[in-house]
Each structure stands twice: as structure tokens, then as C-alpha cells.
Design a protein around this motif. Structure first.
Motif, PDB file in Angstrom:
ATOM      1  N   ARG A  74       0.835  -1.208   0.000  1.00  0.00           N
ATOM      2  CA  ARG A  74       0.000   0.000   0.000  1.00  0.00           C
ATOM      3  C   ARG A  74       0.866   1.253   0.000  1.00  0.00           C
ATOM      4  N   ASN A  75       1.950   1.214   0.759  1.00  0.00           N
ATOM      5  CA  ASN A  75       2.805   2.397   0.909  1.00  0.00           C
ATOM      6  C   ASN A  75       3.965   2.455  -0.076  1.00  0.00           C
ATOM      7  N   LYS A  76       4.030   1.494  -0.949  1.00  0.00           N
ATOM      8  CA  LYS A  76       5.172   1.406  -1.871  1.00  0.00           C
ATOM      9  C   LYS A  76       5.091   2.491  -2.927  1.00  0.00           C
ATOM     10  N   LYS A  77       6.248   3.149  -3.146  1.00  0.00           N
ATOM     11  CA  LYS A  77       6.251   4.226  -4.140  1.00  0.00           C
ATOM     12  C   LYS A  77       6.943   3.768  -5.430  1.00  0.00           C
ATOM     13  N   GLY A  78       6.800   2.533  -5.746  1.00  0.00           N
ATOM     14  CA  GLY A  78       7.451   2.015  -6.956  1.00  0.00           C
ATOM     15  C   GLY A  78       8.915   1.737  -6.688  1.00  0.00           C
ATOM     16  N   SER A  79       9.411   0.675  -7.261  1.00  0.00           N
ATOM     17  CA  SER A  79      10.837   0.385  -7.038  1.00  0.00           C
ATOM     18  C   SER A  79      11.472  -0.039  -8.347  1.00  0.00           C
TER      19      SER A  79
END
Ligand SMILES: [Mg+2]
Length: 274
Positions: A74-79
């Protein structure tokens, strides 16, 4: 009266005989130092195989893992790299308690031959909750890497056992067994070259971080305190009362040459009473 005395003498004679047979036997074996006693591990195996609390704890671990995974995604900003979960195998997703039960049955200590024999059976069952969690992680687009200290010559049967149970990514590329070292850092590093490791699962502290490798009990305990916010978060721990570094590096101080009798004395000396 005479009869009573005769009976008493008979009881005493039988009693003395059986005691002297037992003690002579155990003294001579103990002097030779060739007797193993697996009695000490019966309760651990019983607990893993019979207590519903064990099951409840493994469900708790995998439920927590799923919650944390959802949070992270949910909190992932893309990797830049694809996401991966790194997990141990034995006592994390495969239950080897029948192997430990066999050692008790045969009054045997660990041997590579017996361990390989058990592996070849491909009969290890899944730890409760494990299969559902790893399938769920896959459905959320996360790859699974299995880093285990099973021997590399056990790879085929290990993969087949896992495939039979339905574990995702149980293939040559994702199952990294022990080659030259039991330390797992280099294998984690290998995964990190191509993936971002978002979570680690294991029953042994060295499954999580190299700071736990080859450490005595006191240091292991101190390091767990210093990393306490990671547990139930990025690190998910499964219970294993039967074996682990807590025993070999901790209780037995990394010495694999103690006799069974020395081990017994060490165990007794390390319990804390009041
Ligand atoms: Mg393990």
C-alpha cells in the motif's frame, strides 16, 4: 512371622538384583561413552506435533506476514527492482518433526545420512499457514526465494517435496541451498542484485541477518533486543523448539565435539532455577 520374613527377603533380593543390573549396565555404557540419550528432545517434538498452540503460533506468524505485506504494498512508491520475499525452508515452511521423532526412536544423534534419507522421502508436510501465505504473496506480484542450509545434493528431492505441496517458485532458480557455507548473507546478496528484499521469514535468527551468525546466547539475545522493531515487521519468526543455533551456538557454545554426557551436563548447568 517366618513367612513374612521370607517374603521380605525375597522382595529385597529381587529389588537388589534389578537395581544392580541397571546400574552396572549404565555404568559400563557410560564409561565407554557410547550411549546417546534423546530423552531431552521428546517434549519439543511432542509440542510441535501435538500442541494446538504451535499451530496457532504459525498461523499468527503468517497472518502477521500477510498484514505487513499488504501494508508495504500500500505504501510502496514504486521500485526499480522486482520485489522478493526471502524465506528459510525447514521449520519455516516444511515440518521435519518426523525426522526428529526418528532420532528419538533410534536413540540417534544427527547424522547426514539419516537427514538425507528423510529428505528423499519427500514427505515433509507444510507448516500451517505457509502455503496460503506464499501463494498470496505470489498473487500480489512478489517473487519468493528459498534460502536453506539443506545440502546442495538434496536439491532435487527438496524441490519435488515443495512442488508436491504447491509452493510457488519452487524451482532451481529460486531454491538456494548450502554449497560452501551455512552463512546465508552471500545468498541474500545474490538475490539483492536483481530484487528488492521486502521481507524475510525463518525459524533461526541467521535467516534474517548476519549479525546473528555464530554468536553465543548472550550476544544473540542482546542483538534481538537492538533489532526488536524488525520482528513481526520485516522479519517474521516461526517457532522451532527442536533445534537451531539457539542450541548449537548458544547452549552448546559452537562445540560439536561434546560427548552426549557432556551435553547433558551443559544443558543441566544452563537451566536457571530460583
Ligand atoms: Mg529452518
Amino acid at each position: 512371622m517366618k513367612n513374612r520374613i521370607a517374603l521380605l527377603l525375597l522382595i529385597l533380593t529381587i529389588g537388589c538384583k534389578s537395581t544392580s543390573i541397571q546400574s552396572n549396565d549404565s555404568i559400563s555404557k557410560s564409561q565407554k561413552g557410547d550411549v546417546l540419550n534423546k530423552e531431552y528432545s521428546i517434549l519439543a517434538v511432542l509440542w510441535q506435533q501435538n500442541s494446538a498452540e504451535y499451530k496457532a503460533l504459525t498461523y499468527q506468524a503468517f497472518n502477521t506476514a500477510q498484514l505487513q505485506l499488504d501494508n508495504m504494498l500500500r505504501n510502496k512508491k514504486g521500485s526499480e527492482k522486482p520485489m522478493a520475499i526471502v524465506t528459510d525452508i525447514d521449520e519455516t515452511l516444511l515440518d521435519n518433526s518426523p525426522y526428529n521423532a526418528k532420532m528419538i526412536e533410534l536413540n540417534e544423534d544427527y547424522s547426514e545420512a539419516r537427514w538425507i534419507e528423510w529428505g528423499k522421502e519427500r514427505k515433509a508436510k507444510a507448516i500451517p499457514g505457509a502455503l496460503e501465505f506464499f501463494k498470496y504473496a505470489k498473487s500480489r506480484g512478489v517473487e519468493i526465494f528459498y534460502i536453506s542450509n539443506r545440502l546442495s545434493k538434496q536439491k532435487r528431492e527438496t524441490i519435488e517435496n515443495m512442488q508436491k505441496l504447491g509452493f510457488p517458485f519452487s524451482d532451481d532458480q529460486h531454491v538456494l541451498l548450502k554449497t560452501d557455507t551455512s552463512k546465508k548473507e552471500s545468498r541474500r546478496f545474490q538475490v539483492e542484485k536483481t530484487h528488492e528484499i521486502i521481507m524475510l521469514l525463518g525459524d533461526n535468527l541467521s535467516d534474517f541477518h548476519f549479525v546473528f551468525d555464530d554468536q553465543p546466547s548472550e550476544t544473540r539475545s542482546r542483538k534481538v533486543d537492538s533489532l526488536k522493531t524488525f520482528f513481526g515487521n520485516k522479519f517474521i519468526v516461526l517457532p522451532n523448539p527442536m533445534y537451531g543455533d539457539w542450541e548449537t551456538d548458544g547452549i552448546l557454545e559452537g562445540n560439536y565435539k561434546w560427548t552426549p554426557y557432556q551435553k547433558d551436563s551443559i544443558r543441566r548447568s544452563k537451566i536457571r532455577s530460583y
